[in-house]
Design a protein around this motif. Structure first.
Motif, PDB file in Angstrom:
ATOM      1  N   PHE A  89     -21.515   4.427  11.608  1.00  0.00           N
ATOM      2  CA  PHE A  89     -23.017   4.497  10.948  1.00  0.00           C
ATOM      3  C   PHE A  89     -23.639   3.263  11.134  1.00  0.00           C
ATOM      4  O   PHE A  89     -24.903   3.446  11.387  1.00  0.00           O
ATOM      5  N   PRO A 139     -26.990   5.434  12.741  1.00  0.00           N
ATOM      6  CA  PRO A 139     -27.258   6.187  11.460  1.00  0.00           C
ATOM      7  C   PRO A 139     -27.500   7.842  11.824  1.00  0.00           C
ATOM      8  O   PRO A 139     -27.373   8.617  10.828  1.00  0.00           O
ATOM      9  N   ALA A 164     -25.071  10.784  10.780  1.00  0.00           N
ATOM     10  CA  ALA A 164     -25.117  11.432   9.360  1.00  0.00           C
ATOM     11  C   ALA A 164     -25.746  12.926   9.797  1.00  0.00           C
ATOM     12  O   ALA A 164     -24.905  13.847   9.581  1.00  0.00           O
ATOM     13  N   LEU A 169     -20.502  10.102   5.476  1.00  0.00           N
ATOM     14  CA  LEU A 169     -21.832   9.703   6.214  1.00  0.00           C
ATOM     15  C   LEU A 169     -23.175  10.125   5.443  1.00  0.00           C
ATOM     16  O   LEU A 169     -24.100   9.471   5.192  1.00  0.00           O
ATOM     17  N   ALA A 201     -25.826   7.491   4.141  1.00  0.00           N
ATOM     18  CA  ALA A 201     -27.264   7.782   4.207  1.00  0.00           C
ATOM     19  C   ALA A 201     -28.095   7.691   3.042  1.00  0.00           C
ATOM     20  O   ALA A 201     -29.234   7.712   3.107  1.00  0.00           O
TER      21      ALA A 201
END
Ligand code: HEM
Length: 229
Positions: A52, A56, A59, A130, A134
């Motif tokens: 991640f 990112p 996610a 994830l 996030a």
């Protein structure tokens, strides 16, 4: 060209994803691997955290992968299986991303507990982690585990709803899987993060049903916002 859907809270989604356990929830339990692979959730979190940090967008990618796996024959990781006519090859799955992350997690888990943890559980745990990352750590939730991996994966069995369906047609698809209208609305909240390609929405912005107008049922502010993007 990609359009950013949004980056707001994904809390609703995280709760809603649990509904996929309908078919076999009774057999699942939190801490299923406590005896045979008690470190599994830490291993998943570590690999997910590293990935991640680098990307990112994993996610939303994993949320979608999870949904696409679950909607066809339940959450059995059959989407991961390779083959000339496996689920991966079905058109709605061609743009699914995140397979490499599941491979990396599986490799790390196997080093510590060989042949114990299912890929179906890894997908569920990785998605949870994830979503948590996030949301800046706001949405952690316990995941019941104990899913089995499927061994059959057929592109012909993929019957994901098309983005061209009406709301009521889409609801019928969800009802067929014993998912209520509330489940559907919550799950579609998954689209609060991630990207879609312009090709899916161009007609509704510029030429709805060949009228050269935008879709009159859309919120006009949203139409303007999307046109700008
Ligand atoms: C009627 C059902 C659904 C339809 C027709 C649909 C359709 C789509 C389409 C067309 C895209 C864009 C794909 C692309 O441009 O590459 C997309 C992306 C996405 N969908 Fe869905 N979807 C549905 C249900 C869901 C559900 C229930 C979830 C969550 C559980 C979900 C999560 C996502 C996410 C997170 C993305 C962004 C993926 C990314 O950024 O890589 N979708 N969906």
């Amino acid at each position: 060209m990609a359009v950013n859907i949004s980056t707001t809270s994904v809390l609703i989604l995280s709760l809603a994803l649990l509904s996929f356990g309908h078919c076999c929830y009774g057999q699942l339990r939190v801490g299923f691997y406590n005896k045979d692979c008690r470190n599994v959730e830490n291993i998943v979190s570590r690999v997910v955290g590293e990935a991640f940090f680098k990307d990112p967008s994993l996610a939303p990618a994993m949320i979608r992968l999870y949904f696409h796996d679950c909607f066809s024959n339940g959450c059995d990781a059959s989407l991961l299986l390779d083959g000339t006519s496996s689920e991966k090859k079905a058109s709605p799955n061609l743009s699914v991303r995140g397979y490499e992350l599941i491979d990396d997690i599986k490799t790390a888990v196997e080093l510590e507990c060989n042949g114990i943890v299912s890929c179906a559980d890894i997908i569920a745990l990785a998605t949870r982690d994830l979503v948590t990352l996030a949301s800046g750590g706001k949405t952690w939730y316990a995941i019941p585990t104990g899913r089995f991996d499927g061994t059959v994966s057929l592109a012909s069995s993929v019957d994901l709803p098309s983005p061209r369906l009406t709301v009521s047609q889409t609801a019928d698809n969800f009802f067929d899987r014993k998912l209520s209208l509330t489940d559907m609305v919550l799950l579609l909240g998954g689209h609060t993060i991630g990207v879609t390609h312009c090709s899916f929405i161009m007609d509704r912005l510029y030429n709805f049903q060949n009228t050269k107008q935008s879709d009159p049922s859309m919120d006009s502010k949203l139409v303007q916002e999307l046109k700008l993007k």
